[in-house]
Design a protein around this motif. Structure first.
Motif, PDB file in Angstrom:
ATOM      1  N   UNK A  27       0.839  -1.191   0.000  1.00  0.00           N
ATOM      2  CA  UNK A  27       0.000   0.000   0.000  1.00  0.00           C
ATOM      3  C   UNK A  27       0.879   1.248   0.000  1.00  0.00           C
ATOM      4  N   UNK A  28       0.330   2.328  -0.507  1.00  0.00           N
ATOM      5  CA  UNK A  28       1.031   3.617  -0.552  1.00  0.00           C
ATOM      6  C   UNK A  28       0.078   4.690  -0.021  1.00  0.00           C
ATOM      7  N   UNK A  29       0.616   5.569   0.810  1.00  0.00           N
ATOM      8  CA  UNK A  29      -0.146   6.706   1.307  1.00  0.00           C
ATOM      9  C   UNK A  29       0.606   7.970   0.896  1.00  0.00           C
ATOM     10  N   UNK A  30      -0.079   8.847   0.188  1.00  0.00           N
ATOM     11  CA  UNK A  30       0.581  10.028  -0.380  1.00  0.00           C
ATOM     12  C   UNK A  30       0.045  11.309   0.237  1.00  0.00           C
ATOM     13  N   UNK A  31       0.961  12.263   0.413  1.00  0.00           N
ATOM     14  CA  UNK A  31       0.656  13.594   0.913  1.00  0.00           C
ATOM     15  C   UNK A  31       1.336  14.593  -0.018  1.00  0.00           C
ATOM     16  N   UNK A  32       0.784  15.805  -0.136  1.00  0.00           N
ATOM     17  CA  UNK A  32       1.466  16.779  -0.971  1.00  0.00           C
ATOM     18  C   UNK A  32       0.531  17.810  -1.570  1.00  0.00           C
ATOM     19  N   UNK A  33       0.966  18.346  -2.708  1.00  0.00           N
ATOM     20  CA  UNK A  33       0.225  19.411  -3.377  1.00  0.00           C
ATOM     21  C   UNK A  33      -0.185  18.972  -4.775  1.00  0.00           C
ATOM     22  N   UNK A  34      -0.199  19.905  -5.727  1.00  0.00           N
ATOM     23  CA  UNK A  34      -0.680  19.594  -7.076  1.00  0.00           C
ATOM     24  C   UNK A  34       0.209  18.609  -7.828  1.00  0.00           C
ATOM     25  N   UNK A  35       1.439  18.412  -7.381  1.00  0.00           N
ATOM     26  CA  UNK A  35       2.297  17.422  -8.040  1.00  0.00           C
ATOM     27  C   UNK A  35       1.859  15.998  -7.708  1.00  0.00           C
ATOM     28  N   UNK A  36       1.017  15.851  -6.676  1.00  0.00           N
ATOM     29  CA  UNK A  36       0.600  14.514  -6.238  1.00  0.00           C
ATOM     30  C   UNK A  36      -0.908  14.326  -6.153  1.00  0.00           C
ATOM     31  N   UNK A  37      -1.688  15.401  -6.229  1.00  0.00           N
ATOM     32  CA  UNK A  37      -3.136  15.309  -6.058  1.00  0.00           C
ATOM     33  C   UNK A  37      -3.759  14.496  -7.185  1.00  0.00           C
ATOM     34  N   UNK A  38      -4.518  13.461  -6.822  1.00  0.00           N
ATOM     35  CA  UNK A  38      -5.200  12.625  -7.814  1.00  0.00           C
ATOM     36  C   UNK A  38      -6.709  12.853  -7.815  1.00  0.00           C
ATOM     37  N   UNK A  39      -7.166  13.941  -7.183  1.00  0.00           N
ATOM     38  CA  UNK A  39      -8.586  14.259  -7.251  1.00  0.00           C
ATOM     39  C   UNK A  39      -9.191  14.879  -6.012  1.00  0.00           C
ATOM     40  N   UNK A  40      -8.405  15.111  -4.980  1.00  0.00           N
ATOM     41  CA  UNK A  40      -8.960  15.710  -3.770  1.00  0.00           C
ATOM     42  C   UNK A  40      -9.467  17.128  -4.003  1.00  0.00           C
ATOM     43  N   UNK A  41      -8.689  17.915  -4.715  1.00  0.00           N
ATOM     44  CA  UNK A  41      -9.079  19.316  -4.948  1.00  0.00           C
ATOM     45  C   UNK A  41     -10.399  19.411  -5.696  1.00  0.00           C
ATOM     46  N   UNK A  42     -10.532  18.624  -6.737  1.00  0.00           N
ATOM     47  CA  UNK A  42     -11.733  18.698  -7.561  1.00  0.00           C
ATOM     48  C   UNK A  42     -12.958  18.288  -6.759  1.00  0.00           C
ATOM     49  N   UNK A  43     -12.796  17.328  -5.845  1.00  0.00           N
ATOM     50  CA  UNK A  43     -13.908  16.897  -4.999  1.00  0.00           C
ATOM     51  C   UNK A  43     -14.255  17.959  -3.964  1.00  0.00           C
ATOM     52  N   UNK A  44     -13.235  18.523  -3.341  1.00  0.00           N
ATOM     53  CA  UNK A  44     -13.469  19.543  -2.327  1.00  0.00           C
ATOM     54  C   UNK A  44     -14.092  20.790  -2.920  1.00  0.00           C
ATOM     55  N   UNK A  45     -13.696  21.126  -4.137  1.00  0.00           N
ATOM     56  CA  UNK A  45     -14.254  22.299  -4.804  1.00  0.00           C
ATOM     57  C   UNK A  45     -15.723  22.079  -5.154  1.00  0.00           C
ATOM     58  N   UNK A  46     -16.035  20.908  -5.686  1.00  0.00           N
ATOM     59  CA  UNK A  46     -17.416  20.621  -6.066  1.00  0.00           C
ATOM     60  C   UNK A  46     -18.319  20.544  -4.854  1.00  0.00           C
TER      61      UNK A  46
END
Length: 378
Positions: A27-46
């Motif tokens: 398993x992999x757990x990722x943290x970061x900004x736009x270089x790593x975001x796979x969809x959190x921003x788009x969900x939070x914005x909507x």
């Protein structure tokens, strides 16, 4: 025991070791900004959690056109470095957590969010109509904590984390961006030690939660990015590298950030000898592309020009960003290093990921087993 039997045993041991290393992480757990975001921003914005002016970043075509054929929230035409890392270990692409608490942590989860700073707003002295505290580095760690009961539901956390890779970052770019793009370089210099200390403290907090395998990326060569080159267009000739035409002073800023980060990683590694920490050298892995574009299959004439934009010397226009109706994308993103002037193309991210996973740009080598916990040799 005959020599042939010994040789056979050694061969089997080597093969088992190689297989163990290549398929070690479950398993992999990722943290970061736009270089790593796979969809959190788009969900939070909507969901109305984030309020940004204009088109939500990376949420409309042509973002995602190359691989997914639709926008996923990734700030590229396709996959990111974190996607290639997951594929390398035979894992599914990391789903965004999105703050909902419903993520299935089986193969890992991604907490990264576009625009995420390492520091809190009160430290950044941010001005604007929205707060970034709820997507900051510490906010992402808090989301990780909230998911721990689900992660450790069927096995102990120690057992899970022994076979989990934490990709932590990069962080810092969004802390510096406002100052640098507003030509307040002194403010960015003031923030740098605060960012480094915050990242180091966050890593130690993760270790205290039981994390034992971490990959910590440094900054990319930001002096090569179209958005920075556009802001400082027309600077003195000596400000530019004669080979790459990147902004020398801004790349030196990124290098200094990375140098300070590596020193902190060395300190943390020495304090926690049973933890495996590897530094991911995004800077030099990325710089190779700008130094020799054609070697990696890119168009030498468009090395610093964004594939998606709306004109200007680097095809970057803050009033008509990629995704705006007046912008357009190039016909072949794979021949470009830069996607929108602030992020790279899938083709570029693939090369960077390949350099990391080969061990060429990870220190110590990411392909080493986690039991190799000697100092980082920095």
């Amino acid at each position: 025991m005959s020599l042939s039997i010994v040789a056979c045993a050694l061969l089997l041991t080597a093969l088992a070791s190689s297989q163990f290393v290549d398929g070690f992480y479950t398993s992999i757990f990722a943290f970061g900004d736009s270089l790593s975001d796979t969809g959190n921003y788009i969900s939070l914005t909507s969901d109305g959690v984030l309020q940004y002016d204009g088109i939500p970043s990376c949420s409309v075509l042509p973002y995602g056109e190359t691989f997914f054929h639709h926008p996923t929230g990734r700030c590229s035409d396709g996959r990111l470095i974190i996607d290639f890392i997951a594929e390398h270990y035979g894992l599914p692409l990391l789903p965004p957590y999105s703050g909902g608490g419903n993520a299935n942590p089986g193969g890992g989860v991604n907490f990264a969010v576009v625009g995420a700073p390492a520091l809190r707003d009160d430290v950044l002295e941010a001005n604007g109509s929205y707060s970034r505290d709820n997507i900051s580095m510490m906010s992402q760690i808090n989301m990780f904590k909230s998911l721990l009961p689900s992660i450790c539901k069927t096995s102990s956390c120690d057992e899970i984390f022994e076979k989990s890779l934490i990709v932590f970052g990069p962080f810092g770019g969004d802390d510096y961006a406002s100052a640098i793009l507003s030509k307040r370089v002194e403010d960015a210099l003031r923030l740098r030690p605060l960012v480094i200390n915050a990242v180091a403290s966050a890593i130690e907090e993760l270790i205290k939660l039981g994390v034992v395998n971490l990959m910590v990326p440094g900054m990319l060569p930001d002096g090569c990015m179209g958005v920075s080159l556009t802001v400082y267009y027309g600077s003195n000739e000596e400000d530019y590298d004669p080979i790459t035409d990147c902004l020398t002073w801004l790349n030196e800023f990124a290098q200094k950030h990375n140098e300070l980060l590596r020193k902190e990683l060395t300190r943390i590694q020495q304090h926690y000898p049973n933890v495996f920490i590897t530094y991911a050298d995004y800077y030099n892995a990325g710089l190779q592309l700008f130094l020799s574009p054609e070697k990696y299959g890119f168009n030498n004439e468009t090395g610093l020009i964004a594939c998606c934009g709306s004109g200007g010397p680097y095809n970057v226009n803050d009033d008509a960003k990629c995704g705006y109706p007046s912008s357009h994308a190039c016909n072949d993103p794979s021949s470009y290093i830069e996607w929108d002037g602030a992020h790279l193309t899938q083709a570029a991210y693939r090369w960077i990921a390949k350099g990391l996973l080969s061990g060429l740009y990870t220190y110590p080598n990411i392909t080493a087993p986690s039991s190799s916990t000697s100092a980082m040799g920095m």
